[in-house]
Design an enzyme around this catalytic site. Structure first.
Site, PDB file in Angstrom:
ATOM      1  N   PRO A 254       0.913  -1.088   0.047  1.00 41.19           N
ATOM      2  CA  PRO A 254       0.002  -0.004   0.088  1.00 41.19           C
ATOM      3  C   PRO A 254       1.023   1.228   0.291  1.00 41.19           C
ATOM      4  O   PRO A 254       1.570   1.563   0.883  1.00 41.19           O
ATOM      5  CB  PRO A 254      -0.882  -0.289   1.540  1.00 41.19           C
ATOM      6  CG  PRO A 254       0.036  -1.054   2.104  1.00 41.19           C
ATOM      7  CD  PRO A 254       0.754  -1.957   1.358  1.00 41.19           C
ATOM      8  N   ASP A 428       5.812   2.545   2.466  1.00 51.59           N
ATOM      9  CA  ASP A 428       4.887   1.645   2.770  1.00 51.59           C
ATOM     10  C   ASP A 428       3.862   1.718   4.066  1.00 51.59           C
ATOM     11  O   ASP A 428       4.505   1.840   4.947  1.00 51.59           O
ATOM     12  CB  ASP A 428       5.568   0.026   2.695  1.00 51.59           C
ATOM     13  CG  ASP A 428       4.683  -1.258   3.171  1.00 51.59           C
ATOM     14  OD1 ASP A 428       3.412  -1.177   3.607  1.00 51.59           O
ATOM     15  OD2 ASP A 428       5.294  -2.213   2.943  1.00 51.59           O
ATOM     16  N   HIS A 429       2.776   1.934   3.650  1.00 52.00           N
ATOM     17  CA  HIS A 429       1.687   2.427   4.598  1.00 52.00           C
ATOM     18  C   HIS A 429       1.576   1.610   5.865  1.00 52.00           C
ATOM     19  O   HIS A 429       0.957   1.798   6.868  1.00 52.00           O
ATOM     20  CB  HIS A 429       0.499   2.635   4.251  1.00 52.00           C
ATOM     21  CG  HIS A 429      -0.114   4.037   4.892  1.00 52.00           C
ATOM     22  ND1 HIS A 429       0.339   4.342   6.026  1.00 52.00           N
ATOM     23  CD2 HIS A 429      -1.207   4.704   4.721  1.00 52.00           C
ATOM     24  CE1 HIS A 429      -0.477   5.402   6.467  1.00 52.00           C
ATOM     25  NE2 HIS A 429      -1.327   5.697   5.693  1.00 52.00           N
ATOM     26  N   ARG A 430       1.821  -0.003   5.605  1.00 47.51           N
ATOM     27  CA  ARG A 430       1.757  -0.983   6.510  1.00 47.51           C
ATOM     28  C   ARG A 430       2.800  -0.898   7.742  1.00 47.51           C
ATOM     29  O   ARG A 430       2.773  -1.164   8.874  1.00 47.51           O
ATOM     30  CB  ARG A 430       1.893  -2.358   6.034  1.00 47.51           C
ATOM     31  CG  ARG A 430       0.764  -2.699   4.827  1.00 47.51           C
ATOM     32  CD  ARG A 430       1.316  -3.885   4.394  1.00 47.51           C
ATOM     33  NE  ARG A 430       2.731  -3.865   3.585  1.00 47.51           N
ATOM     34  CZ  ARG A 430       3.118  -4.998   3.052  1.00 47.51           C
ATOM     35  NH1 ARG A 430       2.608  -6.118   3.010  1.00 47.51           N
ATOM     36  NH2 ARG A 430       4.231  -4.830   2.279  1.00 47.51           N
ATOM     37  N   ILE A 432       4.880   2.627   7.831  1.00 51.10           N
ATOM     38  CA  ILE A 432       5.155   3.927   8.196  1.00 51.10           C
ATOM     39  C   ILE A 432       3.789   4.803   8.008  1.00 51.10           C
ATOM     40  O   ILE A 432       3.246   4.709   7.199  1.00 51.10           O
ATOM     41  CB  ILE A 432       6.057   4.544   7.045  1.00 51.10           C
ATOM     42  CG1 ILE A 432       7.494   3.736   7.301  1.00 51.10           C
ATOM     43  CG2 ILE A 432       6.160   5.891   7.079  1.00 51.10           C
ATOM     44  CD1 ILE A 432       8.320   3.880   6.012  1.00 51.10           C
TER      45      ILE A 432
END
Ligand code: CAO
Length: 456
Positions: A254, A428-430, A432
């Site tokens: 993501p 990577d939104h998982r 950060i």
């Protein structure tokens, strides 16, 4: 001994030579008249060739991969009493099972004399005994839920494979074809069912609210030559490898991209001055070298950007290996500057120059591209104001750099012309959070605005 009959390919309209893509019977089988024997395919269509007589197959004269034309003998059939035409031939029996997926092929039409099971309009010359199924041209957008799928948007599969899929309740739009031109073959359907069962899922199309796979439509198939002249060139080896990596990273991570601008007026003046001083001695100092150094400072400050996901854990790396995207005639590669934290600007500049020259000559070793912890994609020498770089897994962030430009900046009392460098950080939104992404960028802006901060 009964009468031997040669079963030949009938008039197949405009198609002079077609490929055999499936043989549906074997020697010793009993076939009924009108039973499908083989599936053939041209550039634009697939069709099943039915038997013109009932009997036992004594000799099979074609195999998958052969080319056949009107008059080619497919097999020799011996007429027997037991082989009288029956209403339910083994291969093309009407399908009783319900169609599980809303976008599966329409139900099998009532058997018609000498016609194969088909789910698309006939395009063969009237009077032929084989019905053509036009190879589908798929829409680029998703099908409307619940709307019947047109023949033109059906997946590329032979009628017998469609039937097989219908019997198993498999939505062919969710199956990836491994045959020539992406055609879905029986093994693809079997593999799809196996993987669905192994994953505890169902072979049918996912239902809203269920967290299942991507269930993508097959790739649109367009006969481009129909619209004008075309040239076909194979993809380079690098493009094939990097394309597969980019596609995986894009769909599995993501991405969020956070944009900012650094005032590099002073840094650029410093760089130009250093290059002037070292015109004869050292390597040319590039903006990229300073950006690498600034990134190391930001990675030290925000270690989760220098990490990798490993299942439910985050692996923090205590070394700083910075990859940089290099454009080469054969495609994109990402050589790595190892231990960039322990190297000075001149050494980094020398290494990026050497590595990018080697990349363009196609002489990078695998080791030159391994062990990266963070990447930079600099398009600044070319242009652009911002873009979304794709994260280089298993890294969790990448910095995109666009072309710097003079812009008016308010200094509290007046606008000043300043050289502004656009930064596009994908993360990577998982791993950060958005706030951390903005902080990382803001810190980079500070460092690039005053490189003395790297000393702190
Ligand atoms: N803004 C304005 N000008 C810039 C700049 C920036 N951000 N970055 C570089 N430039 C200028 C330099 O000043 C230099 O100009 P001069 O020739 O007048 O001195 C020129 O662009 C070439 O720059 P450079 O020699 O410093 O090279 P570089 O370090 O910018 O680039 C490399 C090296 C390997 C990054 C580059 O050759 C490259 O391959 N870039 C493409 C990367 C890519 O394809 N990324 C996309 C990947 S998809 O995410």
């Amino acid at each position: 001994m009964g009468v031997m009959t040669e079963i030949k390919v009938p008039d197949i309209g405009d198609f002079k030579s077609v490929d055999v893509i499936e043989v549906l019977v074997k020697a010793g089988d009993t076939v009924a008249a009108e039973q499908s024997l083989i599936t053939v395919e041209s550039d634009k269509a697939t069709m099943e060739i039915p038997s013109s007589a009932a009997g036992v197959v004594r000799e099979l004269r074609v195999k998958t991969g052969d080319k056949v034309a009107e008059g080619t003998v497919i097999m020799v059939v011996e007429a027997t009493d037991a082989a009288a035409p029956g209403p339910a031939p083994a291969v093309s029996a009407p399908v009783a099972a319900p169609v599980a997926a809303p976008v599966a092929a329409p139900p099998t039409p009532a058997p018609a004399p000498a016609l194969m099971v088909s789910s698309a309009p006939a395009t063969a010359t009237p009077g032929t005994s084989a019905r053509m199924t036009e190879a589908p041209t798929l829409p680029s957008g998703p099908a409307q839920p619940g709307s019947p799928q047109s023949a033109a948007s059906l997946p590329h599969a032979s009628p017998s494979v469609r039937k097989f899929a219908r019997e198993l309740g498999v939505d062919l739009t969710a199956v990836t074809g491994s045959g020539p031109k992406g055609r879905i073959v029986q093994e693809d359907v079997q593999a799809f069912v196996k993987s669905a069962l192994a994953g505890g899922g169902r072979p049918a199309a996912p239902v809203a609210g269920e967290g299942s796979g991507l269930s993508l439509l097959p790739w649109p198939k367009v006969d481009f030559a129909r619209f004008g002249p075309v040239d076909v060139q194979p993809l380079s080896r690098i493009k094939k490898i990097s394309g597969a990596n980019l596609a995986r990273n894009w769909v599995m991570i993501p991405h969020v991209t956070s944009n900012d601008e650094a005032d590099v007026t002073d840094l650029e003046a410093f760089r130009v001055e250093l290059n002037r001083e070292n015109a004869k001695a050292g390597p040319k100092l590039t903006m990229l070298a300073f950006i690498i150094k600034a990134c190391v400072a930001a990675l030290r400050r925000y270690p989760e950007f220098n990490a990798s996901l490993d299942g439910d854990s985050l692996v923090y790396k205590r070394y700083f290996n910075i990859g940089f995207a290099a454009d080469t005639p054969n495609g994109l590669v990402v050589p790595v500057i190892r231990d960039a934290d322990r190297k000075g600007i001149f050494e980094i500049a020398q290494e990026t120059t050497t590595l990018s020259a080697r990349a363009r000559e196609g002489k990078l070793a695998a080791a030159d591209m391994q062990g990266g912890t963070f990447s930079i994609s600099s398009l600044g020498g070319i242009g652009g104001t911002s873009f979304t770089p794709i994260i280089n897994a298993p890294e969790v962030a990448i910095l995109g750099v666009s072309r710097s430009a003079m812009k008016p900046q308010w200094d509290g009392s007046a606008f000043q012309p300043r050289l502004m460098l656009p930064l596009s950080l994908s993360y990577d939104h998982r791993v950060i959070d958005g706030a951390a992404g903005a902080r990382f960028n803001a810190f980079l802006v500070q460092v690039l605005g005053d490189m003395r901060r790297t000393l702190l």
